[in-house]
Design a protein around this motif. Structure first.
Motif, PDB file in Angstrom:
ATOM      1  N   GLN A  10     -19.192  10.990 -14.300  1.00  0.00           N
ATOM      2  CA  GLN A  10     -20.314  11.466 -13.497  1.00  0.00           C
ATOM      3  C   GLN A  10     -20.779  10.377 -12.542  1.00  0.00           C
ATOM      4  OE1 GLN A  10     -23.495  12.948 -15.975  1.00  0.00           O
ATOM      5  NE2 GLN A  10     -22.068  13.839 -17.438  1.00  0.00           N
ATOM      6  N   VAL A  11     -21.383  10.832 -11.447  1.00  0.00           N
ATOM      7  CA  VAL A  11     -22.001   9.909 -10.505  1.00  0.00           C
ATOM      8  C   VAL A  11     -23.205  10.606  -9.886  1.00  0.00           C
ATOM      9  CG1 VAL A  11     -20.658  10.544  -8.448  1.00  0.00           C
ATOM     10  CG2 VAL A  11     -21.519   8.220  -8.676  1.00  0.00           C
ATOM     11  N   GLN A  12     -24.158   9.795  -9.464  1.00  0.00           N
ATOM     12  CA  GLN A  12     -25.339  10.305  -8.773  1.00  0.00           C
ATOM     13  C   GLN A  12     -25.491   9.508  -7.487  1.00  0.00           C
ATOM     14  OE1 GLN A  12     -29.532   9.507 -10.203  1.00  0.00           O
ATOM     15  NE2 GLN A  12     -29.352  11.698 -10.694  1.00  0.00           N
ATOM     16  N   PHE A  13     -25.792  10.214  -6.400  1.00  0.00           N
ATOM     17  CA  PHE A  13     -25.926   9.565  -5.100  1.00  0.00           C
ATOM     18  C   PHE A  13     -27.121  10.169  -4.380  1.00  0.00           C
ATOM     19  CE2 PHE A  13     -24.451   9.381  -0.521  1.00  0.00           C
ATOM     20  CZ  PHE A  13     -24.680   8.023  -0.373  1.00  0.00           C
ATOM     21  N   LYS A  55     -17.377   9.092  -3.937  1.00  0.00           N
ATOM     22  CA  LYS A  55     -17.869   7.903  -4.632  1.00  0.00           C
ATOM     23  C   LYS A  55     -17.394   7.884  -6.088  1.00  0.00           C
ATOM     24  CE  LYS A  55     -21.798   6.573  -1.854  1.00  0.00           C
ATOM     25  NZ  LYS A  55     -21.261   5.232  -1.609  1.00  0.00           N
ATOM     26  N   LEU A  56     -17.310   9.065  -6.702  1.00  0.00           N
ATOM     27  CA  LEU A  56     -16.826   9.136  -8.072  1.00  0.00           C
ATOM     28  C   LEU A  56     -15.334   8.811  -8.141  1.00  0.00           C
ATOM     29  CD1 LEU A  56     -17.741  11.780 -10.707  1.00  0.00           C
ATOM     30  CD2 LEU A  56     -15.388  11.077 -10.417  1.00  0.00           C
ATOM     31  N   ILE A  57     -14.577   9.338  -7.199  1.00  0.00           N
ATOM     32  CA  ILE A  57     -13.114   9.212  -7.210  1.00  0.00           C
ATOM     33  C   ILE A  57     -12.636   7.813  -6.835  1.00  0.00           C
ATOM     34  CG2 ILE A  57     -10.990   9.980  -6.062  1.00  0.00           C
ATOM     35  CD1 ILE A  57     -12.437  12.666  -5.553  1.00  0.00           C
ATOM     36  N   SER A  58     -13.265   7.223  -5.849  1.00  0.00           N
ATOM     37  CA  SER A  58     -12.706   6.034  -5.198  1.00  0.00           C
ATOM     38  C   SER A  58     -12.299   4.883  -6.119  1.00  0.00           C
ATOM     39  CB  SER A  58     -13.615   5.602  -4.058  1.00  0.00           C
ATOM     40  OG  SER A  58     -14.295   4.458  -4.309  1.00  0.00           O
ATOM     41  N   GLU A  91     -20.048  15.816 -11.373  1.00  0.00           N
ATOM     42  CA  GLU A  91     -19.306  15.579 -12.601  1.00  0.00           C
ATOM     43  C   GLU A  91     -17.891  16.096 -12.430  1.00  0.00           C
ATOM     44  OE1 GLU A  91     -19.168  16.664 -17.371  1.00  0.00           O
ATOM     45  OE2 GLU A  91     -20.810  17.459 -16.150  1.00  0.00           O
ATOM     46  N   CYS A  92     -16.928  15.265 -12.765  1.00  0.00           N
ATOM     47  CA  CYS A  92     -15.539  15.695 -12.765  1.00  0.00           C
ATOM     48  C   CYS A  92     -15.354  16.612 -13.974  1.00  0.00           C
ATOM     49  CB  CYS A  92     -14.606  14.493 -12.850  1.00  0.00           C
ATOM     50  SG  CYS A  92     -12.852  14.945 -12.867  1.00  0.00           S
ATOM     51  N   ILE A  93     -14.955  17.857 -13.705  1.00  0.00           N
ATOM     52  CA  ILE A  93     -14.818  18.808 -14.812  1.00  0.00           C
ATOM     53  C   ILE A  93     -13.362  19.180 -15.098  1.00  0.00           C
ATOM     54  CG2 ILE A  93     -17.147  19.731 -14.624  1.00  0.00           C
ATOM     55  CD1 ILE A  93     -15.976  22.135 -13.096  1.00  0.00           C
ATOM     56  N   LYS A 101     -11.485  18.890  -9.906  1.00  0.00           N
ATOM     57  CA  LYS A 101     -12.555  19.874  -9.788  1.00  0.00           C
ATOM     58  C   LYS A 101     -13.859  19.226 -10.255  1.00  0.00           C
ATOM     59  CE  LYS A 101     -12.933  24.757 -10.648  1.00  0.00           C
ATOM     60  NZ  LYS A 101     -12.453  25.863 -11.498  1.00  0.00           N
ATOM     61  N   PHE A 102     -14.945  19.513  -9.507  1.00  0.00           N
ATOM     62  CA  PHE A 102     -16.243  18.913  -9.784  1.00  0.00           C
ATOM     63  C   PHE A 102     -17.332  19.968  -9.845  1.00  0.00           C
ATOM     64  CE2 PHE A 102     -13.622  16.040  -7.419  1.00  0.00           C
ATOM     65  CZ  PHE A 102     -13.744  14.842  -8.089  1.00  0.00           C
ATOM     66  N   HIS A 103     -18.330  19.711 -10.670  1.00  0.00           N
ATOM     67  CA  HIS A 103     -19.573  20.463 -10.603  1.00  0.00           C
ATOM     68  C   HIS A 103     -20.533  19.573  -9.820  1.00  0.00           C
ATOM     69  CE1 HIS A 103     -23.562  21.874 -11.840  1.00  0.00           C
ATOM     70  NE2 HIS A 103     -22.981  23.045 -11.667  1.00  0.00           N
ATOM     71  N   VAL A 104     -21.186  20.157  -8.816  1.00  0.00           N
ATOM     72  CA  VAL A 104     -22.123  19.409  -7.977  1.00  0.00           C
ATOM     73  C   VAL A 104     -23.475  20.108  -7.989  1.00  0.00           C
ATOM     74  CG1 VAL A 104     -20.434  18.301  -6.475  1.00  0.00           C
ATOM     75  CG2 VAL A 104     -21.220  20.601  -5.925  1.00  0.00           C
TER      76      VAL A 104
END
Length: 149
Positions: A10-13, A55-58, A91-93, A101-104
């Protein structure tokens, strides 16, 4: 892509919405958009969601890799005026090979403004550039044939 990119990450921006990210700014040449309210545009919200996923993937990509957005399915539930800060939680799901696939979910400090799913595909930029060159060559060839007709 490294094996560290797994479901559950997970990440928050957060991003303070400037006047330049409103509906009239989305396509300044579009008269129809100019008549609309100056609130955070859906197109910019989608971009902010994609940015958060990037940002999560990089940290999990190998050199020369990147990702491309391939699908977005989100709602835009509430208007946000410039000056408010929008926070996106991603969140990467799912990870299926290079398909992610992500939930945003986006919140403006007052309430949820958008939520849904986003998919990205990990590519090497070299391969992507080769594909773009083929497409550009096809366009140039079609233009050349049309000019000769």
């Amino acid at each position: 892509m490294r094996p560290t990119l797994i479901p559950g990450l997970q990440v928050q921006f957060s991003y303070k919405i400037p006047d330049t990210k409103t509906v009239p700014q989305l396509y300044p040449e579009a008269e129809e958009f100019q008549a609309m309210p100056e609130v955070f545009a859906t197109g910019f919200m989608v971009g902010l969601m994609e940015w958060t996923c990037l940002k999560l993937i990089s940290p999990h990509l190998d050199e020369g890799e990147g990702s491309l957005g391939t699908h977005i399915n989100v709602s835009h539930q509430s208007a946000t005026p410039p000056g408010l800060t929008v926070t996106v939680d991603a969140e990467c799901i799912e990870v299926r090979g290079p398909r992610l696939k992500f939930h945003v979910r986006a919140h403006d400090g007052i309430g949820v403004i958008g939520e849904g799913e986003h998919e990205r595909f990990v590519v090497t930029w070299e391969r992507f550039d080769r594909g773009m060159q083929k497409k550009l060559q096809a366009v140039q060839q079609a233009d050349s044939e049309e000019a000769g007709a």
